[in-house]
Design a protein around this motif. Structure first.
Motif, short mmCIF file in Angstrom:
data_model
loop_
_atom_site.label_atom_id
_atom_site.label_comp_id
_atom_site.label_asym_id
_atom_site.label_seq_id
_atom_site.Cartn_x
_atom_site.Cartn_y
_atom_site.Cartn_z
N GLY A 134 1.29 24.98 -11.00
CA GLY A 134 0.69 26.30 -10.87
C GLY A 134 1.14 27.26 -11.96
N LEU A 135 2.45 27.23 -12.26
CA LEU A 135 2.97 28.08 -13.34
C LEU A 135 2.37 27.71 -14.68
N LYS A 145 -3.67 30.16 -18.94
CA LYS A 145 -4.72 31.16 -18.84
C LYS A 145 -4.36 32.43 -19.59
N ARG A 146 -3.12 32.84 -19.45
CA ARG A 146 -2.68 34.06 -20.15
C ARG A 146 -2.72 33.87 -21.67
N LEU A 158 -1.12 29.05 -14.96
CA LEU A 158 -1.09 30.51 -15.13
C LEU A 158 -0.75 30.89 -16.56
N LEU A 159 0.29 30.25 -17.13
CA LEU A 159 0.68 30.54 -18.52
C LEU A 159 -0.43 30.18 -19.49
#
Length: 343
Positions: free
Chosen positions: A259-260, A266-267, A263-264
């Motif tokens: 999940g992390l 996508k950022r 998220l990274l």
């Protein structure tokens, strides 16, 4: 006279039906049954008790009094409780052939007569095995035929070569035992907490049925036999539990890391798209400035030394100049396109 005779036959019929109902015993195939015969202790206390199956005037002895109610190699066994004044007969592994009329006797004297009716049992009459751990909990689930719903549910344990009741009419003998009854589903459940090795053994689910409270005629059909094994929780089982815990923890860590990572990523993608848009806007503005038309005003280059009267009025001519930067610009290159006015 006729009225008295009719009354006598009516009383006999009533007594006969009452006796038949009081002495009726039922069981299911594959199960067992405990039959109780009550007698007066003062008159037959020293007599030898026996249990026989009758056929007309004859009665075949099935068993005589013994010290134990459970004899492994025998289907019939009998005990005599001289203090309370009744004998108990256990018949195991019932078959349809066991149906018939039986007599409890003291020496040659009849104590009581019982009529046994064995029925086919689809829900019960089975043997089961289950395992519990020391200091754990055991749950014994018993299926009960609908016809015994009015009886009192019982749990017996085979101990010291005899059947001993774990649950009495008033409740549990041992506070670790508890019973929950569901008459709608025809099931009762016995829960044993804080299990010890002494709880291992053979248990029987049954019911206590009373035919006549006045004569204390009763019997106990047994439905299911349960072999309960009690063991210590081994290292293997402990390691197995630990392995499950570790596996769950690893799965959670992997899910969190995944999940992390998403998220990274996508950022980072959003940041890259923002930088590209800024560069495109800067380049577009620069091209627009460079490609725009350059407007210059060039004065007329007429001769100023002529006589003033001969001078022509000075006019302003607008020159349109478009400047383009070369692909590889240098300090010495400069391209200018100018249209000179005609004199």
């Amino acid at each position: 006279m006729m009225m008295k005779t009719l009354l006598f036959f009516t009383i006999c019929l009533i007594k006969g039906h009452m006796g038949d109902a009081a002495n009726a015993v039922t069981g299911i195939t594959g199960g067992s049954v405990i039959i109780h015969c009550v007698y007066k202790p003062e008159s037959t206390k020293a007599s030898v008790k026996s249990f026989c199956k009758g056929s007309g005037s004859e009665c075949t002895t099935m068993t005589e009094v013994k010290n134990d109610l459970w004899i492994p190699e025998e289907r019939f066994s009998l005990t005599d409780d001289k203090t309370l004044g009744f004998i108990s007969v256990l018949i195991r592994n019932l078959t349809m052939n066991d149906s018939g009329t039986y007599r409890c006797k003291a020496d040659s004297k009849l104590i009581q007569e019982k009529k046994l009716d064995v029925e086919e049992g689809s829900c019960c009459g089975t043997s089961e095995e289950q395992t519990a751990y020391v200091r754990g909990t055991a749950v014994i689930r018993c299926k009960c035929p609908e016809k015994y719903n009015s009886g009192i549910m019982q749990l017996f344990k085979l101990q010291n070569a005899s059947l001993q009741s774990c649950l009495t009419i008033g409740g549990a003998i041992d506070p670790r035992f508890s019973l929950y009854e569901n008459k709608q589903e025809q099931v009762f459940t016995v829960t044993i907490v804080n299990i010890s090795r002494h709880d291992a053994g053979v248990y029987f689910c049954g019911a206590h049925v009373t035919n006549n409270h006045l004569t204390k005629s009763s019997y106990s059909p047994l439905f299911t036999e349960i072999q309960l094994h009690v063991t210590e929780k081994t290292d293997a089982s402990t390691l197995s539990d630990l392995h499950v815990i570790i596996t769950v923890c690893v799965c959670l860590v992997l899910l969190l890391a995944g999940g992390l990572s998403v998220l990274l990523l996508k950022r980072r993608c959003k940041k890259t798209q923002g930088s590209g848009s800024s560069d495109q806007r800067s380049t577009g503005d620069y091209d627009e400035v460079v490609s725009s038309a350059y407007y210059a005003t060039i004065p007329d280059s007429g001769n100023t030394s002529l006589h003033p009267s001969a001078q022509k009025p000075i006019t302003l001519n607008t020159v349109y100049d478009t400047a383009h930067l070369p692909t590889n610009p240098s300090d010495s290159d400069f391209y200018t396109l100018a249209e000179q006015p005609k004199i």
